[in-house]
Design a protein around this motif. Structure first.
Motif, short mmCIF file in Angstrom:
data_model
loop_
_atom_site.label_atom_id
_atom_site.label_comp_id
_atom_site.label_asym_id
_atom_site.label_seq_id
_atom_site.Cartn_x
_atom_site.Cartn_y
_atom_site.Cartn_z
N ASN A 23 0.79 -1.16 0.08
CA ASN A 23 -0.07 0.01 0.04
C ASN A 23 0.89 1.27 0.04
O ASN A 23 0.44 2.36 0.33
CB ASN A 23 -1.07 0.03 1.03
CG ASN A 23 -1.81 -1.00 1.07
OD1 ASN A 23 -2.60 -1.54 -0.07
ND2 ASN A 23 -2.18 -1.65 2.32
N ASP A 24 2.02 1.31 -0.53
CA ASP A 24 2.85 2.24 -0.57
C ASP A 24 2.44 3.18 -1.64
O ASP A 24 1.61 2.79 -2.59
CB ASP A 24 4.27 1.95 -0.60
CG ASP A 24 5.33 3.01 -0.15
OD1 ASP A 24 4.96 4.02 0.20
OD2 ASP A 24 6.59 2.46 -0.27
N THR A 25 2.91 4.63 -1.44
CA THR A 25 2.73 5.49 -2.60
C THR A 25 3.93 6.08 -3.18
O THR A 25 4.87 5.79 -2.66
CB THR A 25 1.80 6.73 -1.85
OG1 THR A 25 2.62 7.32 -0.73
CG2 THR A 25 0.59 6.28 -1.43
N ASN A 70 4.61 9.45 -4.32
CA ASN A 70 4.47 10.78 -4.51
C ASN A 70 5.81 11.34 -4.61
O ASN A 70 5.91 12.08 -5.77
CB ASN A 70 3.70 11.47 -3.31
CG ASN A 70 2.29 10.98 -3.50
OD1 ASN A 70 1.72 11.06 -4.43
ND2 ASN A 70 1.74 10.57 -2.08
N GLY A 123 9.32 3.87 -3.23
CA GLY A 123 7.90 4.20 -2.58
C GLY A 123 8.21 5.28 -1.64
O GLY A 123 9.27 5.38 -1.13
N ASP A 124 7.04 6.04 -1.15
CA ASP A 124 7.40 6.94 0.08
C ASP A 124 7.74 6.55 1.13
O ASP A 124 8.94 6.89 1.92
CB ASP A 124 6.11 7.68 -0.03
CG ASP A 124 5.70 8.51 -1.24
OD1 ASP A 124 6.64 8.92 -2.07
OD2 ASP A 124 4.37 8.67 -1.83
#
Length: 315
Positions: free
Chosen positions: A69-71, A73, A91-92
């Motif tokens: 479930n990483d983002t 951005n 990932g963030d």
């Protein structure tokens, strides 16, 4: 105690199965670090992170890399600024690991010390060791003579180009931590997981002290073939094996590990090779369903390996 030699995604899947039949305290993992890369000033250790995230409960088990479930951005914003190597997905939440690792290593901590620190912070009970503290980097030479870092080949080029050879810089000065070698010597079972033998397991075996410890170890050593019906379950193992002059099949896996392993687990699709391998390489072979599509598959394979190892230990 069980010791795993691990790299890539195949072995972590198998370890996930073993975690349901033995406690984490009984597991030691020695991890390939030749896939490590400096990414825009940060030290990235992909195979090590996969194992750490697995035991911490963070791992994205759909991809077997990164945090679930990483983002992304940061990465998207970095592309706007023209940051290099943005083809490599960071990932963030994953970024925090790389910033911390680089910060601690710049302060003088070794990769092993950093891994121990992170394991304590995350409450990990298993023992996780990088194969060495020295920086080792894998490269792929293509047929046209172009040389790519292993991550460029795997991620940026999606392992499509044909391969002339795979080689490693820094491996000649790499040496294993004494604790990792002691774990091998005191283990009850040693498992070489279904990882690419050339760039995931081969470098571990070439680290000073590892082969000697494996030969001295009293525990049975079992490898699991990452090749089924002449094709790798994932990744470019077939291309890399061909470049090494090995048949991309369980026969080639047996040849690569001959003199090291006592037993080899192959898939039911390759059952016809069992007697050939046993006769030619003097390696006991167990036939099982090795494709791990579900948790039940992983646990079932772990149980079969345990039973196979028990029979090897009785011989």
């Amino acid at each position: 105690m069980i010791v795993f030699l691990s790299g890539g995604t195949g072995t972590p899947k198998l370890i996930e199965g073993f975690r349901h039949i033995v406690s984490d305290e009984e597991i030691t993992v020695i991890v390939n670090t030749s896939d490590d890369i400096y990414w825009n000033g940060l030290y990235i250790s992909p195979d090590l992170d996969t194992i750490v995230y697995l035991f911490a409960g963070f791992l994205d088990t759909e991809k077997y890399w990164g945090i679930k479930n990483d983002t992304f951005n940061f990465l998207e914003q970095a592309k706007i600024y023209g940051l290099e190597k943005t083809w490599f997905n960071i990932g963030d939440r994953d970024l925090a690991m790389h910033v911390l690792r680089t910060y601690l290593m710049n302060k003088g901590l070794t990769l092993t010390e950093v891994t121990k620190y992170i394991s304590r912070r995350l409450g990990i009970k298993a023992r996780i060791y990088p194969m060495c503290n020295e920086h080792v980097e894998a490269f792929v030479e293509l047929l046209d003579g172009k040389v790519l870092n292993i991550q460029e080949y795997l991620v940026k080029h999606r392992f499509e180009p044909e391969v002339k050879r795979v080689f490693f810089r820094g491996l000649e000065r790499a040496k294993a931590e004494e604790e990792a070698l002691k774990a091998i010597l005191s283990s009850e079972l040693i498992i070489i997981g279904p990882s690419n033998p050339i760039n995931s397991i081969g470098p571990i075996l070439k680290v000073k002290g590892v082969k000697e410890a494996l030969k001295e170890a009293k525990a049975p050593i079992v490898a699991v073939s990452p090749i089924i019906s002449n094709k790798p379950v994932s990744g470019p193992a077939d291309k890399f094996m061909k470049a090494y002059g090995l048949d991309p099949s369980p026969l080639g896996i047996a040849e690569f590990y001959k003199g090291i392993i006592d037993g080899l687990v192959i898939d039911v699709a390759d059952e016809a090779l069992r007697l050939v391998i046993e006769k030619k390489f003097k390696i006991r072979v167990h036939v099982a369903k090795t494709i791990m599509e579900s948790l039940n598959d992983k646990v079932a394979l772990a149980r079969e390996i345990m039973e196979f190892a028990r029979t090897l230990g009785e011989e």
